[in-house]
Design an enzyme around this catalytic site. Structure first.
Site, short mmCIF file in Angstrom:
data_model
loop_
_atom_site.label_atom_id
_atom_site.label_comp_id
_atom_site.label_asym_id
_atom_site.label_seq_id
_atom_site.Cartn_x
_atom_site.Cartn_y
_atom_site.Cartn_z
CE LYS A 150 -6.52 11.09 3.16
NZ LYS A 150 -5.23 11.40 2.43
CD GLN A 188 -5.10 14.69 -0.03
OE1 GLN A 188 -5.21 13.93 0.74
NE2 GLN A 188 -5.65 13.81 -1.32
CG ASP A 197 0.32 8.83 1.82
OD1 ASP A 197 -1.21 7.92 2.53
OD2 ASP A 197 -0.83 10.26 1.26
#
Length: 941
Positions: free
Chosen positions: A88, A132, A155
């Site tokens: 990312k 994460q 997200d």
């Protein structure tokens, strides 16, 4: 032979051939023509990243401050998490997105993690927050994900976003990245989704349910399955589009799949493979070898959905940054309707009848981030100074200073006019507007004048909170000033009662055998009996009595420092350099830092430096900050309030510094105390000199009443009825008094700026009187003179005045050559003379012996280059309050000169000017009381 795919066909380039190669080639071509085409997520994601990069660069050219920023929180060191985060980060940097990694040890507590997420939520420079997953077992993943601000949940996992996704007519702030990436992959491949039969295998909140919903919104007929679904192979066989996210390696077999189906394999599973160096290989949830022989399109694992997920994360981050930019620039302020009554009720009744907006809502409308304001109850907030840095790329809005003619003792409604203009511009003329006013002292609030929230239907609300303690800033100033006074008394006592060695040992105690010096070594009511007092009379003070006195808090240097500081660092430096005494030899000044008190003073005032956000009766924003008296101190609200206000109503500029297309500057209306000879003069020569800000226009408030007084009308006395001369038309008296208005217009024009005269109307005024004032004002050099009924009608009554201000500030033909009245490097006496002659019309000045001694001392000590802050009566252009109109032939007596070195000015005391006001026979507090049953305050105005 070399094979490469072009436009879904196979081209063959002959390099060499040997015997059976031709047969093998034929067999390969037969197999190839029956294989699925690869949906290359890697290539499409690369194209998307390039488009994102181009878009960011284009926006940066238009908005140089535009900088999308993604923050990822990683807990622990799981290999897969590390790999995903690096992926990312690399993709983000390629696209031009700032990347911030907040890495924490696996032992972090849930509360610590939630605190970190909250900090990221509140940081306006961060547009996307991602935690994460997975997290350690001792942390509740759902709780952490739900703690992310939905507006930053790039997200797309937050319940708010998932919930709005499911609702048919609602759109979430963000789509989950993997489902969004799947749809993008299908779209870019040209696969039509409408009316197709789709089957989704897997029911997770991350992929299954969201892709099910997205496919339905694209008019597919969708069946959602899972590992426990009966007859799963038969259901899968019906699919024209198959999405598999079940988390089981090679679970779906090729013979389950309908020929020609499009297969999206979301799974990533590691299976053992001794042939691989790592000992394993990645496979999907679909058996690729058999499925690819049946499907028309299929995603590989890896290289299919994974890169698209990351690309969508970047896309969501950029969309978030664009949304924040749009909201910050739009700043749409919702207004409050006025329910006006006739006759106009009392100020307190009007104020308490209006329900204010929650100040949190107003702060958000202004584009303030959650960490940029601190709530003080429901209707007040302090604004953090960090706003200036965040909005530094913005061009300031229009800057208007409101001043007045020489007033009667009743005041001419300058604060009311300031609020009325802000309401007119913001609630009726479609301009973003900010009023900046001072916090009132309890002296006038409970004395003669009353509060300073405005009046009638042009007020700051809640009026009672505004006029009383507000957020405690004046109390902080009082505490700081009195702590300094205590430090001076203590030092003088100990120096006079101890030997030098003993004093040194106490001031500089030995620590581990080493002596190290520290880095740096009022009252808010009117009380005439505190002007001169004797202290130290107790026997414990060993005869160290001396004469001293009180000043009112708003006349203290600490208050002036607060109003003139440009940052917290500047506040600390100014408080530390305040001169509090001269050494015994008389050749050196003693500062607050010399006494070791500067740091403690800053601690007491660290919150007071933040401007207070409030609102008008019509819901437009107001900054209330600092309260230096205009006749004793410099009489203006804080530099910081004006600076923040100008940024909040300002506009974004392109790389060349030009406002972006379609943007429009708003207005900051700031008030300068009393007449143009006092507050405005100090505004320009002190405040603007320190702030670097230049106004676009001067508004001078006048009234028929005050001008008649200056024309020779009867004395105006608080508490007594007005004479008939003020209640009926008298053009002759008014015309004579207009000389005072003319002088103030001339004073303002000396600074090179346009002037608009506001005629604050009263019910006894006549049209002929207003027309006369307008004629005289324009002849004297004003751009316009406009009657304004804001007291009676609120912002609606000041619409024409607002239009005149807009015209004056935007008229390119109006010459603007701003200049100061004097050069600060001139000698002290010369600067005083310039002000008295140019602003007051005096013949000259006369210095007392004490004032002459002070001039010599300050020159010797290096303070001669400071600007001048005159302490004079506000009731006359001269030093004598009985001289009305435009006095001539007078000499101004300067009885003393004091130094406010921390604030940055010298202030001469003219005539009989006192720094501690007294109370009248019947002060305002006689009328103030509290209804103990309802909590309603009566009598405050």
């Amino acid at each position: 032979f070399k094979f490469h795919e072009t436009n879904s066909s196979v081209q063959i380039q002959k390099r060499y051939h040997r015997g059976s190669n031709i047969n093998r080639l034929a067999k390969f071509l037969h197999q190839y023509n029956n294989m699925a085409k690869i949906l290359d997520g890697k290539a499409i994601a690369k194209s998307i990243r390039e488009k994102i990069s181009d878009e960011i660069n284009q926006l940066k050219r238009k908005y140089p401050s535009f900088k999308p920023r993604l923050a990822i929180v990683q807990v622990g060191n799981r290999e897969d998490s590390v790999a995903y985060v690096k992926q990312k980060e690399q993709a983000g940097k390629e696209a031009g997105i700032d990347f911030i990694l907040q890495k924490r040890d696996e032992s972090i507590t849930q509360n610590e993690l939630l605190r970190l997420v909250r900090e990221l939520n509140q940081d306006p420079s961060i547009h996307g927050v991602l935690v994460q997953l997975p997290l350690p077992e001792h942390i509740d993943e759902k709780c952490v994900v739900e703690s992310i601000d939905p507006k930053k949940d790039v997200d797309g996992f937050h319940a708010y976003n998932i919930g709005r996704l499911v609702k048919r007519r609602d759109d979430p702030a963000f789509l989950p990245c993997t489902p969004k990436g799947i749809i993008e992959l299908l779209d870019q491949t040209g696969i039509n989704l409408s009316s197709k039969r789709a089957v989704v295998v897997g029911r997770s909140d991350i992929v299954g349910f969201p892709i099910f919903t997205l496919l339905m919104k694209r008019n597919s007929t969708v069946t959602l399955c899972h590992s426990m679904t009966a007859n799963l192979p038969e259901i899968v066989k019906t699919a024209e589009i198959l999405v598999v996210a079940i988390g089981k390696a090679e679970f779906i077999k090729g013979d389950w799949i309908s020929p020609g189906a499009v297969v999206i394999d979301v799974g990533t599973n590691a299976i053992k493979d001794p042939k691989k160096k790592s000992g394993f290989r990645w496979v999907g949830d679909v058996e690729f070898s058999s499925a690819s022989a049946v499907a028309s399109y299929i995603t590989p694992v890896p290289g299919g959905v994974g890169p698209m997920t990351v690309a969508m994360l970047l896309q969501n981050t950029v969309e978030s940054a664009k949304r924040f930019l749009k909201e910050s620039n739009e700043r749409k302020i919702s207004t409050l309707a006025l329910e006006r009554l006739v006759p106009v009720p009392s100020d307190i009744d009007i104020a308490t009848s209006q329900t204010p907006k929650l100040i949190k809502e107003l702060a958000e409308e202004l584009g303030l981030a959650p960490n940029e304001f601190e709530l003080y109850g429901q209707y007040k907030a302090k604004v953090n100074l960090s706003v200036i840095e965040r909005l530094k790329s913005r061009k300031n809005g229009k800057y208007v200073v409101v001043t007045g003619i020489t007033p009667t003792p009743l005041g001419e409604g300058k604060s009311t006019t300031t609020v009325g203009i802000a309401q007119a511009l913001g609630a009726h003329l479609g301009k973003l507007s900010f009023a900046c006013v001072r916090q009132p002292s309890q002296g006038p609030t409970f004395g003669i004048k009353g509060g300073a929230a405005g009046g009638g239907y042009s007020q700051v609300i809640p009026m009672d909170e505004f006029n009383l303690h507000l957020t405690g800033d004046i109390h902080a100033v009082t505490a700081a000033n009195n702590l300094l006074a205590a430090a001076i008394d203590a030092r003088m006592f100990h120096e006079n009662t101890q030997k030098d060695k003993a004093l040194f040992n106490r001031l500089c105690p030995a620590k581990n055998g080493v002596r190290v010096f520290a880095p740096v070594i009022v009252i808010d009511t009117n009380d005439r009996f505190l002007r001169r007092i004797t202290i130290g009379q107790n026997p414990t003070e060993k005869g160290q009595t001396r004469s001293t006195g009180f000043d009112i808090s708003v006349a203290s240097e600490c208050m002036a420092v607060l109003a003139l500081s440009t940052s917290l660092d500047d506040l600390r430096e100014r408080l530390g350099r305040m001169v509090v005494a001269t050494n015994k030899a008389g050749d050196s000044s003693i500062t607050a830092d010399d006494l070791g008190i500067g740091g403690a003073l800053t601690v007491l005032m660290k919150d007071a430096i933040k401007p207070n956000l409030m609102q008008t009766l019509e819901g437009t924003p107001v900054f209330v900050h600092a309260g230096p008296f205009a006749n004793i101190a410099h009489g203006n609200s804080s530099i910081l309030a004006d600076k923040i206000g100008l940024k909040l109503v300002g506009v974004e500029c392109d790389a060349e510094g030009n406002p972006v297309e379609g943007s429009e500057e708003g207005y900051v209306i700031t008030e300068a105390g009393f007449g143009a000879d006092i507050g405005m003069e100090k505004f320009f020569n002190i405040k603007c000199r320190l702030s670097g800000l230049v106004p676009d226009c001067v508004v001078i408030v006048s009234t028929v009443r005050a001008l008649k007084m200056h024309g020779g009308g009867p004395e105006v006395t608080p508490g007594n009825p007005l004479h008939e001369a003020y209640l009926s038309e008298n053009l002759e008296l008014l015309e004579k008094g207009c000389i005072n208005l003319v002088k103030h217009i001339q004073n303002a024009r000396k600074y090179g700026l346009p002037v608009v005269v506001a005629i604050n109307t009263f019910t006894s005024d006549t049209q002929a009187e207003h027309e006369l004032i307008r004629k005289v004002a324009i002849e004297a050099g004003a751009s316009d003179a406009v009657p304004s009924a804001h007291w009676e009608l609120g912002g609606e009554g000041a619409i024409e005045l607002g239009k005149a201000i807009i015209k004056a500030t935007t008229n390119k033909e109006e010459k603007r050559e701003f200049r100061f009245l004097y050069d600060v490097n001139k000698p002290i006496v010369e600067k005083i003379e310039i002000i008295t002659k140019e602003m007051y019309g005096a013949d000259g000045i006369e210095l007392s012996e004490k004032a002459i001694e002070k001039v010599e001392r300050y020159t010797k000590q290096g303070f001669a280059n400071l600007p001048i802050c005159m302490a004079k009566t506000h009731l006359s252009l001269s030093h004598d309050p009985t001289l009305k109109g435009v006095p001539t032939g007078f000499t101004v007596p300067v009885r003393d000169i004091r130094a406010s070195v921390g604030a940055g000015f010298l202030y001469p005391l003219l005539g009989e000017m006192q720094t501690m006001p007294g109370l009248s026979t019947r002060p305002c507090f006689f009328d103030v009381d509290l209804d103990t049953k309802t909590g309603k305050i009566h009598g405050l105005f």
